[in-house]
Design a protein around this motif. Structure first.
Motif, PDB file in Angstrom:
ATOM      1  N   MET A 190      18.071   5.594   4.872  1.00  0.00           N
ATOM      2  CA  MET A 190      17.688   7.006   3.776  1.00  0.00           C
ATOM      3  C   MET A 190      16.744   6.545   2.894  1.00  0.00           C
ATOM      4  SD  MET A 190      16.993   9.572   3.012  1.00  0.00           S
ATOM      5  CE  MET A 190      18.795  10.729   4.523  1.00  0.00           C
ATOM      6  N   LYS A 191      17.370   4.571   3.109  1.00  0.00           N
ATOM      7  CA  LYS A 191      16.846   3.795   1.597  1.00  0.00           C
ATOM      8  C   LYS A 191      15.620   3.501   2.664  1.00  0.00           C
ATOM      9  CE  LYS A 191      16.885  -0.491  -1.534  1.00  0.00           C
ATOM     10  NZ  LYS A 191      17.454  -1.446  -1.773  1.00  0.00           N
ATOM     11  N   PHE A 192      15.483   3.388   3.648  1.00  0.00           N
ATOM     12  CA  PHE A 192      14.438   2.576   4.380  1.00  0.00           C
ATOM     13  C   PHE A 192      13.092   3.906   4.627  1.00  0.00           C
ATOM     14  CE2 PHE A 192      12.077   2.653   8.531  1.00  0.00           C
ATOM     15  CZ  PHE A 192      11.066   1.641   8.009  1.00  0.00           C
ATOM     16  N   LEU A 193      13.438   5.149   4.446  1.00  0.00           N
ATOM     17  CA  LEU A 193      12.673   6.204   4.401  1.00  0.00           C
ATOM     18  C   LEU A 193      12.243   6.363   3.138  1.00  0.00           C
ATOM     19  CD1 LEU A 193      11.576   8.975   5.646  1.00  0.00           C
ATOM     20  CD2 LEU A 193      13.368   9.871   5.283  1.00  0.00           C
ATOM     21  N   ALA A 194      12.894   5.844   2.814  1.00  0.00           N
ATOM     22  CA  ALA A 194      12.642   6.172   0.828  1.00  0.00           C
ATOM     23  C   ALA A 194      11.150   5.209   0.440  1.00  0.00           C
ATOM     24  CB  ALA A 194      13.596   5.938   0.317  1.00  0.00           C
ATOM     25  N   LEU A 195      11.631   4.369   0.689  1.00  0.00           N
ATOM     26  CA  LEU A 195      10.363   2.678   0.532  1.00  0.00           C
ATOM     27  C   LEU A 195       9.273   3.353   1.637  1.00  0.00           C
ATOM     28  CD1 LEU A 195      12.542  -0.274   1.474  1.00  0.00           C
ATOM     29  CD2 LEU A 195      11.360   0.164  -0.931  1.00  0.00           C
ATOM     30  N   PHE A 196       9.591   3.975   2.837  1.00  0.00           N
ATOM     31  CA  PHE A 196       8.121   4.366   3.297  1.00  0.00           C
ATOM     32  C   PHE A 196       7.269   5.404   3.049  1.00  0.00           C
ATOM     33  CE2 PHE A 196       6.217   6.664   6.390  1.00  0.00           C
ATOM     34  CZ  PHE A 196       5.407   5.472   7.399  1.00  0.00           C
ATOM     35  N   LEU A 197       7.831   6.216   2.193  1.00  0.00           N
ATOM     36  CA  LEU A 197       7.950   7.331   1.436  1.00  0.00           C
ATOM     37  C   LEU A 197       6.882   6.736   0.770  1.00  0.00           C
ATOM     38  CD1 LEU A 197      10.254  10.342   1.966  1.00  0.00           C
ATOM     39  CD2 LEU A 197       8.232  10.297   2.829  1.00  0.00           C
ATOM     40  N   ILE A 198       7.138   5.908  -0.355  1.00  0.00           N
ATOM     41  CA  ILE A 198       6.360   5.521  -1.131  1.00  0.00           C
ATOM     42  C   ILE A 198       5.324   4.620  -0.817  1.00  0.00           C
ATOM     43  CG2 ILE A 198       6.677   3.317  -3.056  1.00  0.00           C
ATOM     44  CD1 ILE A 198       9.764   4.373  -3.633  1.00  0.00           C
ATOM     45  N   ALA A 199       5.246   3.724   0.189  1.00  0.00           N
ATOM     46  CA  ALA A 199       3.655   3.558   1.093  1.00  0.00           C
ATOM     47  C   ALA A 199       2.980   4.298   1.258  1.00  0.00           C
ATOM     48  CB  ALA A 199       4.362   2.529   2.428  1.00  0.00           C
ATOM     49  N   LEU A 200       3.668   5.257   2.010  1.00  0.00           N
ATOM     50  CA  LEU A 200       2.330   5.941   2.103  1.00  0.00           C
ATOM     51  C   LEU A 200       2.299   6.472   0.530  1.00  0.00           C
ATOM     52  CD1 LEU A 200       4.290   8.812   4.165  1.00  0.00           C
ATOM     53  CD2 LEU A 200       2.512   6.648   4.652  1.00  0.00           C
ATOM     54  N   LEU A 201       2.503   7.387  -0.304  1.00  0.00           N
ATOM     55  CA  LEU A 201       1.999   7.427  -1.651  1.00  0.00           C
ATOM     56  C   LEU A 201       0.792   6.777  -2.125  1.00  0.00           C
ATOM     57  CD1 LEU A 201       5.374   9.856  -3.342  1.00  0.00           C
ATOM     58  CD2 LEU A 201       3.299  10.385  -2.266  1.00  0.00           C
ATOM     59  N   ALA A 202       1.737   5.168  -2.268  1.00  0.00           N
ATOM     60  CA  ALA A 202       0.330   4.153  -2.213  1.00  0.00           C
ATOM     61  C   ALA A 202      -0.967   4.617  -2.187  1.00  0.00           C
ATOM     62  CB  ALA A 202       1.275   3.353  -2.348  1.00  0.00           C
ATOM     63  N   SER A 203      -0.814   4.578  -0.538  1.00  0.00           N
ATOM     64  CA  SER A 203      -2.079   4.300  -0.089  1.00  0.00           C
ATOM     65  C   SER A 203      -3.027   5.961  -0.121  1.00  0.00           C
ATOM     66  CB  SER A 203      -1.478   4.719   1.336  1.00  0.00           C
ATOM     67  OG  SER A 203      -1.007   5.837   1.898  1.00  0.00           O
ATOM     68  N   CYS A 204      -2.194   6.437  -1.362  1.00  0.00           N
ATOM     69  CA  CYS A 204      -3.117   8.091  -1.442  1.00  0.00           C
ATOM     70  C   CYS A 204      -4.030   7.592  -2.321  1.00  0.00           C
ATOM     71  CB  CYS A 204      -2.414   8.896  -1.808  1.00  0.00           C
ATOM     72  SG  CYS A 204      -1.273   9.622  -0.777  1.00  0.00           S
ATOM     73  N   ASN A 228      11.008  -1.834  17.938  1.00  0.00           N
ATOM     74  CA  ASN A 228      11.791  -2.875  18.330  1.00  0.00           C
ATOM     75  C   ASN A 228      12.603  -3.663  16.569  1.00  0.00           C
ATOM     76  OD1 ASN A 228       9.608  -3.560  20.768  1.00  0.00           O
ATOM     77  ND2 ASN A 228       8.151  -2.194  19.226  1.00  0.00           N
ATOM     78  N   GLY A 229      12.414  -3.008  15.590  1.00  0.00           N
ATOM     79  CA  GLY A 229      13.071  -3.337  14.780  1.00  0.00           C
ATOM     80  C   GLY A 229      12.374  -4.724  13.349  1.00  0.00           C
ATOM     81  N   SER A 230      12.490  -4.880  12.738  1.00  0.00           N
ATOM     82  CA  SER A 230      11.687  -6.079  12.564  1.00  0.00           C
ATOM     83  C   SER A 230      12.397  -7.267  11.482  1.00  0.00           C
ATOM     84  CB  SER A 230      10.755  -5.532  10.851  1.00  0.00           C
ATOM     85  OG  SER A 230      10.519  -6.095  10.439  1.00  0.00           O
ATOM     86  N   GLU A 231      12.842  -8.390  12.053  1.00  0.00           N
ATOM     87  CA  GLU A 231      13.551  -9.789  11.900  1.00  0.00           C
ATOM     88  C   GLU A 231      13.063  -9.777   9.832  1.00  0.00           C
ATOM     89  OE1 GLU A 231      15.185 -13.900  12.776  1.00  0.00           O
ATOM     90  OE2 GLU A 231      13.842 -12.487  14.351  1.00  0.00           O
ATOM     91  N   LYS A 232      12.394  -9.705  10.544  1.00  0.00           N
ATOM     92  CA  LYS A 232      11.547 -10.301   8.863  1.00  0.00           C
ATOM     93  C   LYS A 232      11.756  -9.644   7.601  1.00  0.00           C
ATOM     94  CE  LYS A 232       6.787 -10.724   5.841  1.00  0.00           C
ATOM     95  NZ  LYS A 232       5.116 -11.114   6.149  1.00  0.00           N
ATOM     96  N   HIS A 233      11.821  -7.759   7.779  1.00  0.00           N
ATOM     97  CA  HIS A 233      12.240  -7.097   6.930  1.00  0.00           C
ATOM     98  C   HIS A 233      13.722  -6.559   6.850  1.00  0.00           C
ATOM     99  CE1 HIS A 233       8.107  -7.289   5.072  1.00  0.00           C
ATOM    100  NE2 HIS A 233       7.733  -6.170   6.612  1.00  0.00           N
ATOM    101  N   ASN A 234      14.874  -6.940   8.098  1.00  0.00           N
ATOM    102  CA  ASN A 234      15.742  -7.510   7.650  1.00  0.00           C
ATOM    103  C   ASN A 234      16.048  -5.592   8.832  1.00  0.00           C
ATOM    104  OD1 ASN A 234      18.349  -7.768   8.640  1.00  0.00           O
ATOM    105  ND2 ASN A 234      18.976  -7.500   6.330  1.00  0.00           N
ATOM    106  N   ILE A 235      15.051  -4.986   9.139  1.00  0.00           N
ATOM    107  CA  ILE A 235      15.059  -3.674   9.629  1.00  0.00           C
ATOM    108  C   ILE A 235      16.039  -3.790  11.651  1.00  0.00           C
ATOM    109  CG2 ILE A 235      13.454  -1.562  10.182  1.00  0.00           C
ATOM    110  CD1 ILE A 235      11.799  -2.656   8.038  1.00  0.00           C
ATOM    111  N   PRO A 236      16.562  -3.217  11.911  1.00  0.00           N
ATOM    112  CA  PRO A 236      17.552  -2.898  12.709  1.00  0.00           C
ATOM    113  C   PRO A 236      16.668  -2.205  13.801  1.00  0.00           C
ATOM    114  CG  PRO A 236      19.022  -2.019  11.341  1.00  0.00           C
ATOM    115  CD  PRO A 236      17.488  -2.362  10.773  1.00  0.00           C
ATOM    116  N   VAL A 237      16.970  -2.199  15.202  1.00  0.00           N
ATOM    117  CA  VAL A 237      16.329  -1.378  16.456  1.00  0.00           C
ATOM    118  C   VAL A 237      16.935   0.040  15.860  1.00  0.00           C
ATOM    119  CG1 VAL A 237      16.613  -0.334  18.503  1.00  0.00           C
ATOM    120  CG2 VAL A 237      15.390  -3.139  17.895  1.00  0.00           C
ATOM    121  N   VAL A 238      16.545   0.982  15.555  1.00  0.00           N
ATOM    122  CA  VAL A 238      17.173   2.544  15.601  1.00  0.00           C
ATOM    123  C   VAL A 238      16.418   3.403  15.918  1.00  0.00           C
ATOM    124  CG1 VAL A 238      17.827   1.422  13.484  1.00  0.00           C
ATOM    125  CG2 VAL A 238      15.315   2.921  13.671  1.00  0.00           C
TER     126      VAL A 238
END
Length: 242
Positions: free
Chosen positions: A1-15, A48-58
């Motif tokens: 859920m935190k990953f989803l919140a971070l992604f939403l913030i990134a989308l809003l910032a891009s606006c 594929n996940g992201s080792e750099k950002h510690n995101i596992p395959v979901v």
């Protein structure tokens, strides 16, 4: 859920990352296109996940073992699942993505052809009397539609970004339930699966407002806590350095 919140913030910032020299309509099209590109890139991260950002395959999401417990009225169940696999999280189609920079909002619609899970389960179920069950299970939500609106505000002087609301409305076209050994009698087992299908379908399609309110109350403060009073330029700087 935190990953989803971070992604939403990134989308809003891009606006507000578009060139101000462009016309408003062109900016809105550009921002919507950037969000679509971001959602398509998210599919790759999920798979594929992201080792750099510690995101596992979901996608697929796999869990070796989990305990569960729930109680609804007279019905209760305690048990565990083994070899849980959830497929389809990254297989969404982007139906609508529309940005309105004047009203500071994003309208969206995503469609998932099939979200489905397979697992082995053990359960101790009680409803007046207790019974123990175990076996294989398959559940699917087909033609799952998620739509809604994200509203935000941007301080005129401070540039501080704030999420006002995140509306999420969910509808499902078809539910499939194939759970083994709910009863030792096949005809009764089929009937119990039909009841599960009806229960899940009605729970989703007849409670869209409740689900929307629940998600809004959960995600909106989470996003604002992560933003923590930062300005748009602060957030864009953080995103650039990721």
């Amino acid at each position: 859920m935190k990953f989803l919140a971070l992604f939403l913030i990134a989308l809003l910032a891009s606006c507000h990352g578009a060139e101000v020299a462009e016309s408003l309509a062109a900016q809105e099209r550009s921002v919507s296109s950037n969000i679509v590109d971001g959602l398509e890139a998210l599919k790759i991260v999920m798979e594929n996940g992201s080792e750099k950002h510690n995101i596992p395959v979901v996608s697929p999401l796999k869990l070796e073992h989990r305990q569960f417990s729930f109680s609804t009225g007279e019905l209760s169940a305690n048990g565990e699942v083994q070899d849980f696999t959830l497929e389809g999280l990254s297989a969404y189609d982007i139906v609508v993505m529309k940005t309105n920079l004047i009203l500071s909002r994003i309208d969206y619609e995503l469609n998932f052809p099939s979200l489905n899970l397979t697992t082995q389960y053990k359960a101790d179920v009680g409803s007046g009397y207790r019974m123990e069950r175990e076996g294989g299970a398959f559940l699917a939500l087909e033609d799952l539609n998620i739509s809604g609106r994200i509203s935000y505000s941007l301080g005129v002087i401070s540039g501080e970004l704030s999420v006002k609301s995140i509306n999420v409305y969910v509808k499902v076209g078809k539910v499939v339930s194939e759970i083994e050994n709910l009863s030792k009698y096949r005809i009764l087992n089929d009937k119990l699966n039909e009841i599960i299908v009806e229960f899940i379908t009605l729970s989703i399609n007849d409670n869209t407002d409740w689900v929307a309110n629940y998600i809004n109350e959960l995600l909106t403060p989470m996003c604002n806590n992560l933003i923590d009073g930062r300005s748009l330029s602060d957030i864009l700087g953080l995103l650039t350095n990721l």
